[in-house]
Design an enzyme around this catalytic site. Structure first.
Site, mmCIF file in Angstrom:
data_model
loop_
_atom_site.group_PDB
_atom_site.id
_atom_site.type_symbol
_atom_site.label_atom_id
_atom_site.label_comp_id
_atom_site.label_asym_id
_atom_site.label_seq_id
_atom_site.Cartn_x
_atom_site.Cartn_y
_atom_site.Cartn_z
ATOM 1 N N GLY A 108 -34.283 19.970 20.427
ATOM 2 C CA GLY A 108 -33.726 20.951 19.510
ATOM 3 C C GLY A 108 -32.234 20.839 19.366
ATOM 4 O O GLY A 108 -31.681 19.777 19.120
ATOM 5 N N GLY A 109 -31.551 21.989 19.525
ATOM 6 C CA GLY A 109 -30.117 22.065 19.283
ATOM 7 C C GLY A 109 -29.843 22.794 17.974
ATOM 8 O O GLY A 109 -30.750 23.064 17.179
ATOM 9 N N TRP A 110 -28.587 23.114 17.760
ATOM 10 C CA TRP A 110 -28.172 23.844 16.570
ATOM 11 C C TRP A 110 -28.589 23.105 15.297
ATOM 12 O O TRP A 110 -28.330 21.918 15.129
ATOM 13 C CB TRP A 110 -26.663 24.038 16.587
ATOM 14 C CG TRP A 110 -26.127 24.795 15.410
ATOM 15 C CD1 TRP A 110 -25.517 24.263 14.307
ATOM 16 C CD2 TRP A 110 -26.161 26.218 15.203
ATOM 17 N NE1 TRP A 110 -25.161 25.267 13.434
ATOM 18 C CE2 TRP A 110 -25.536 26.470 13.951
ATOM 19 C CE3 TRP A 110 -26.654 27.282 15.943
ATOM 20 C CZ2 TRP A 110 -25.397 27.765 13.437
ATOM 21 C CZ3 TRP A 110 -26.512 28.569 15.435
ATOM 22 C CH2 TRP A 110 -25.889 28.798 14.196
ATOM 23 N N ASP A 145 -36.595 20.946 28.362
ATOM 24 C CA ASP A 145 -35.730 22.080 28.057
ATOM 25 C C ASP A 145 -35.879 22.376 26.568
ATOM 26 O O ASP A 145 -35.732 21.481 25.737
ATOM 27 C CB ASP A 145 -34.278 21.729 28.377
ATOM 28 C CG ASP A 145 -33.316 22.868 28.097
ATOM 29 O OD1 ASP A 145 -33.343 23.858 28.843
ATOM 30 O OD2 ASP A 145 -32.532 22.760 27.134
ATOM 31 N N ASP A 147 -34.565 24.128 23.264
ATOM 32 C CA ASP A 147 -33.328 24.661 22.694
ATOM 33 C C ASP A 147 -33.557 25.031 21.225
ATOM 34 O O ASP A 147 -33.089 24.364 20.312
ATOM 35 C CB ASP A 147 -32.203 23.639 22.830
ATOM 36 C CG ASP A 147 -30.842 24.209 22.445
ATOM 37 O OD1 ASP A 147 -30.774 25.419 22.121
ATOM 38 O OD2 ASP A 147 -29.863 23.454 22.448
ATOM 39 N N GLU A 149 -32.616 27.313 18.424
ATOM 40 C CA GLU A 149 -31.476 28.169 18.078
ATOM 41 C C GLU A 149 -31.638 28.732 16.652
ATOM 42 O O GLU A 149 -31.139 28.151 15.707
ATOM 43 C CB GLU A 149 -30.171 27.397 18.215
ATOM 44 C CG GLU A 149 -29.935 26.867 19.625
ATOM 45 C CD GLU A 149 -28.573 26.227 19.819
ATOM 46 O OE1 GLU A 149 -27.628 26.542 19.058
ATOM 47 O OE2 GLU A 149 -28.438 25.395 20.732
ATOM 48 N N MET A 220 -26.353 30.101 27.473
ATOM 49 C CA MET A 220 -25.260 29.492 26.710
ATOM 50 C C MET A 220 -24.113 30.486 26.583
ATOM 51 O O MET A 220 -23.811 30.996 25.505
ATOM 52 C CB MET A 220 -25.776 29.033 25.342
ATOM 53 C CG MET A 220 -26.799 27.913 25.433
ATOM 54 S SD MET A 220 -27.294 27.248 23.827
ATOM 55 C CE MET A 220 -28.316 28.597 23.210
ATOM 56 N N THR A 221 -23.464 30.734 27.718
ATOM 57 C CA THR A 221 -22.372 31.699 27.743
ATOM 58 C C THR A 221 -21.062 31.015 27.344
ATOM 59 O O THR A 221 -20.072 30.985 28.089
ATOM 60 C CB THR A 221 -22.274 32.361 29.127
ATOM 61 O OG1 THR A 221 -22.280 31.350 30.145
ATOM 62 C CG2 THR A 221 -23.457 33.301 29.349
ATOM 63 N N TYR A 222 -21.095 30.476 26.156
ATOM 64 C CA TYR A 222 -19.929 29.903 25.489
ATOM 65 C C TYR A 222 -20.160 30.061 23.986
ATOM 66 O O TYR A 222 -21.218 30.528 23.567
ATOM 67 C CB TYR A 222 -19.728 28.428 25.873
ATOM 68 C CG TYR A 222 -20.980 27.596 26.012
ATOM 69 C CD1 TYR A 222 -21.745 27.255 24.898
ATOM 70 C CD2 TYR A 222 -21.411 27.147 27.257
ATOM 71 C CE1 TYR A 222 -22.892 26.488 25.018
ATOM 72 C CE2 TYR A 222 -22.555 26.377 27.393
ATOM 73 C CZ TYR A 222 -23.291 26.046 26.271
ATOM 74 O OH TYR A 222 -24.437 25.293 26.397
ATOM 75 N N ASP A 223 -19.155 29.722 23.213
ATOM 76 C CA ASP A 223 -19.205 29.912 21.756
ATOM 77 C C ASP A 223 -19.287 31.388 21.369
ATOM 78 O O ASP A 223 -19.753 31.729 20.282
ATOM 79 C CB ASP A 223 -20.378 29.140 21.128
ATOM 80 C CG ASP A 223 -20.267 27.642 21.344
ATOM 81 O OD1 ASP A 223 -19.162 27.174 21.672
ATOM 82 O OD2 ASP A 223 -21.277 26.939 21.194
ATOM 83 N N TRP A 363 -21.842 22.376 29.094
ATOM 84 C CA TRP A 363 -21.886 21.496 27.925
ATOM 85 C C TRP A 363 -20.491 20.903 27.769
ATOM 86 O O TRP A 363 -19.535 21.639 27.657
ATOM 87 C CB TRP A 363 -22.255 22.280 26.662
ATOM 88 C CG TRP A 363 -22.258 21.383 25.460
ATOM 89 C CD1 TRP A 363 -21.179 21.051 24.666
ATOM 90 C CD2 TRP A 363 -23.378 20.664 24.932
ATOM 91 N NE1 TRP A 363 -21.553 20.161 23.695
ATOM 92 C CE2 TRP A 363 -22.893 19.908 23.826
ATOM 93 C CE3 TRP A 363 -24.715 20.573 25.281
ATOM 94 C CZ2 TRP A 363 -23.733 19.082 23.068
ATOM 95 C CZ3 TRP A 363 -25.544 19.753 24.526
ATOM 96 C CH2 TRP A 363 -25.050 19.028 23.434
#
Length: 382
Positions: A108-110, A145, A147, A149, A220-223, A363
């Site tokens: 996956g991924g954005w 995993d 992902d 999003e 994903m505690t960023y962005d 990441w």
């Protein structure tokens, strides 16, 4: 650990950022509700890696799990792209000399579409699970995993449905059963994890229902602040800044959300960013922190932050003692940068241990080629 950059005319609360600050983090954690009393002492370092460059052997020794990014979803099947075989092989080869290392494949991924459709039927879910399992077995990988999003959201330009919430639960249950069955047949246990957002971006996920299917959550505690948000801010801050609005996201708030849903602390890995986010034409108040901006400038990997930005060319490093996060402000150009550094990563490690979480995920491996940030994480979690 290398010496940290010095701040320019820092206030007293910034100068006192050594042992006392870290001790305060640990003591503050004692009041945090819903934390397990179990002393979980094995803290893991998990890194996403696009596998486009070699990793120094010393860095591999500090990593428990590498997550290959990414496999794709094509016609409901989990597949690799044209160069994916070679890139994934680069990671699984590392296991020969580093027997402790696990390699997981993330799908996956954005912006990757197809999840909603694949999860919508029993046949689609089984097709997804069978193809993913076969990919892992073929490439000597240790787990999957997911992902997506995000379930129930279309901000990334992907299809979504109100049914994504229950269907995602069913998809993970199907994956869990399929992976377990393959594990019995092939004599190895295949893990299942997910890349999880927080706040409103996880309202399409029934956290309590999916928890039994997962070995861990990569939070994903960023962005938190990016090109889609109206202001600057700490994009990967540990706690809330005194300047942050009430609805601002931060790592502590994300962890509380998952704990409140019943996730065991040991299954939660908080996220660290090996890159910074830059904003331009920023309102100058408070050195640009949580201010409106004209346009989003882009991202910078850690080596570039060190060589071109931190206390260079007019960019001054400041430390937010409330958020436990650094930031850069250029008063001449009115540019603002949010990022993680060894100081903030040490604070995150202290906090993880104080609350007996599972560890820290980051990441992305290629953005720290010399292992400076990775070393800070690893040392902090020992």
């Amino acid at each position: 650990m290398p010496e940290l950059p010095r701040d320019s005319n820092p206030p007293v609360t910034i100068r006192r950022h050594g042992l006392l600050a870290l001790l305060a983090i640990a003591l503050a954690g004692c009041a945090m509700p819903s934390m397990s009393q179990h002393q979980y002492t094995r803290y893991r370092v998990v890194g996403y890696d696009t596998a486009r460059q070699a990793i120094p052997a010393a860095s591999v020794d500090h990593i428990d799990t590498l997550i290959f990014a990414f496999a794709n979803l094509v016609d409901g099947r989990v597949v690799l792209d044209v160069d994916g075989d070679g890139r994934l092989h680069r990671l699984t080869q590392l296991k020969t000399a580093h027997s402790h290392l696990k390699v997981v494949v993330s799908v996956g991924g954005w912006g990757v579409d197809g999840f909603s459709a694949a999860a919508s039927t029993a046949a689609g879910r089984q097709r997804f699970a069978d193809s993913a399992t076969q990919l892992l077995l073929t490439h000597d990988a240790d787990g999957l995993d997911v992902d997506w999003e995000y379930p129930g959201h279309g901000e990334a330009g992907i299809q979504s449905s109100p049914r994504d919430r229950p269907n995602f639960t069913l998809l993970l249950k199907t994956l869990r059963m399929t992976l377990d069955r393959a594990g019995v047949e092939h004599g190895q246990r295949l893990t299942l994890s997910m890349a999880a957002a927080d706040g409103p971006f996880v309202d399409g996920v029934d956290i309590a229902a999916i928890e039994p299917s997962l070995d861990w959550f990569n939070l994903m505690t960023y962005d938190f602040n990016n090109s889609l948000t109206p202001t600057t801010g700490h994009h990967t801050g540990l706690h809330a800044s005194a300047l942050a609005p009430a609805d601002a996201r931060d790592t502590e708030k994300a962890v509380r959300q998952f704990l409140a849903a019943g996730v065991p602390p040991r299954k939660l890995l908080i996220g660290a960013a090996f890159y910074g986010r830059e904003f331009a034409d920023v309102k100058a108040q408070h050195h640009g922190l949580y201010q409106t901006y004209g346009h989003y400038q882009g991202e910078h990997p850690w080596p570039e932050l060190e060589s071109r930005f931190i206390n260079r060319r007019g960019y001054v490093r400041y430390w937010d003692a409330d958020a436990q996060a650094p930031y850069l402000w250029n008063a001449d150009t009115r540019h603002f940068i949010s990022y993680d550094d060894p100081h903030s990563l040490a604070a995150k490690a202290v906090w993880v241990k104080a609350h007996h979480l599972g560890g820290i995920m980051y990441w992305e491996q290629g953005q720290d080629p010399q292992g400076e940030l990775l070393d800070a994480l690893w040392r902090g979690l020992q």
